[in-house]
Design an enzyme around this catalytic site. Structure first.
Site, mmCIF file in Angstrom:
data_model
loop_
_atom_site.group_PDB
_atom_site.id
_atom_site.type_symbol
_atom_site.label_atom_id
_atom_site.label_comp_id
_atom_site.label_asym_id
_atom_site.label_seq_id
_atom_site.Cartn_x
_atom_site.Cartn_y
_atom_site.Cartn_z
ATOM 1 N N THR A 106 33.040 65.198 83.883
ATOM 2 C CA THR A 106 31.842 65.371 84.366
ATOM 3 C C THR A 106 30.820 66.116 83.348
ATOM 4 O O THR A 106 31.069 67.502 83.214
ATOM 5 C CB THR A 106 31.433 66.207 85.662
ATOM 6 N N LYS A 127 26.994 60.682 88.738
ATOM 7 C CA LYS A 127 27.856 61.692 89.245
ATOM 8 C C LYS A 127 26.859 62.902 89.660
ATOM 9 O O LYS A 127 27.442 63.642 90.454
ATOM 10 C CB LYS A 127 28.833 62.113 87.974
ATOM 11 N N LYS A 155 29.267 74.647 87.188
ATOM 12 C CA LYS A 155 29.182 73.739 85.968
ATOM 13 C C LYS A 155 28.043 72.610 86.047
ATOM 14 O O LYS A 155 27.219 72.128 85.775
ATOM 15 C CB LYS A 155 30.185 73.468 85.195
#
Length: 300
Positions: free
Chosen positions: A110, A185, A253
């Site tokens: 990701t 995502k 993150k």
């Protein structure tokens, strides 16, 4: 690389030799599933000991990304942060510099949409095809080859390698051009972020009300409140199991990437902002390597 060039790659390459970089919580299981499917898999991770189990099961060790770049027809990366992706693809020993023409590069980390687009552009200049393909499903989905895989990049490249995606996931969707997988995502992580607050508050409420959390879960998980997090992570909360299926530090993150992208597009995301602040509090309290279900500790 032109579309007909990609078609030629699809015809001439068997893609039976796979390189895999990154053997974290999900990466190990993904490699294991590729081995079970009969592929030759060369692996690299910064700490070789993490690869020992897989090497005993038939994986082949590579000492650096460039070794994989010189041997594999298709290379998958699944690492921690965009900075790691940058190094793997653009470092002196990286995949772009050392990869062979006709190689497929698939980043399943990701990461940022802009980095995915940069990789695709630079790969194309070298006669390679790159896809961004982040996943959802955590350790269980990786183990059971039931990951959701969100893919961005050239449709021809996607069609050429989708059989391999099918060995790791059960819901594989091509979302559009380079960067589209990463944007999808972000949608996934935004939905999870607020949902995690909801499911954690619900089960904490049940506990404080003197209810049996397992019985409450039995009632609400099959109704309109049902969600993957409710069914899969709340049982871990109740059992006091905070081992990572997905690290808090990586979730933070992801939320930062999503907030940065939302800001760039002029969008406000208050639910995402709240979730990020709660998880940052947990990280500061030493829970950065716990699973996301450790949000339960904030309330208990």
């Amino acid at each position: 690389m032109k579309q007909n060039d990609l078609e030629e790659i699809a015809v001439t390459q068997s893609n039976e030799t796979i390189g895999f970089i990154g053997l974290g919580v999900m990466g190990k299981s993904m490699v294991r599933n590729l081995l079970k499917a009969g592929y030759e898999v060369h692996v690299y991770t910064r700490t070789k000991e993490k690869a020992d189990e897989l090497l005993s099961e038939g994986a082949i060790w590579a000492a650096a990304p460039k070794e994989i770049a010189r041997k594999a027809d298709l290379i998958i990366s699944m690492v921690g942060y965009p900075s790691d992706v940058e190094e793997i693809y653009f470092g002196e020993d990286g995949l772009i510099e050392n990869g062979r023409e006709g190689t497929y590069l698939i980043d399943m980390t990701t990461s940022t949409p802009s980095l995915a687009m940069k990789i695709a552009e630079e790969a194309k200049k070298k006669g390679m095809a790159a896809l961004d393909a982040p996943v959802s499903g955590g350790d269980i989905g990786a183990r059971d080859a039931k990951l959701t895989i969100m893919v961005g990049g050239e449709s021809t490249a996607f069609e050429a390698v989708k059989t391999i995606f099918g060995k790791m996931g059960s819901n594989v969707v091509h979302q559009g051009p380079a960067g589209s997988g990463q944007h999808t995502k972000m949608c996934n992580q935004i939905a999870i972020a607020s949902n995690m607050i909801g499911v954690t508050e619900a089960i904490s409420y049940a506990k404080k009300a003197g209810l049996d959390p397992d019985r409450v879960l039995q009632s609400i998980s099959s109704g309109s409140a049902g969600s993957w997090s409710l069914s899969n992570l709340v049982p871990r909360m109740v059992q006091g199991d905070f081992e990572p299926g997905f690290y808090i530090k990586h979730f933070i993150k992801d939320m930062k990437i999503a907030l940065d992208e939302a800001e760039r597009m002029g969008m406000d995301a208050p639910g995402l902002s709240l979730s990020k602040s709660l998880y940052e509090d947990l990280a500061e309290a030493g829970e950065e390597n716990s699973g996301t279900q450790a949000l339960y500790k904030h309330y208990n």
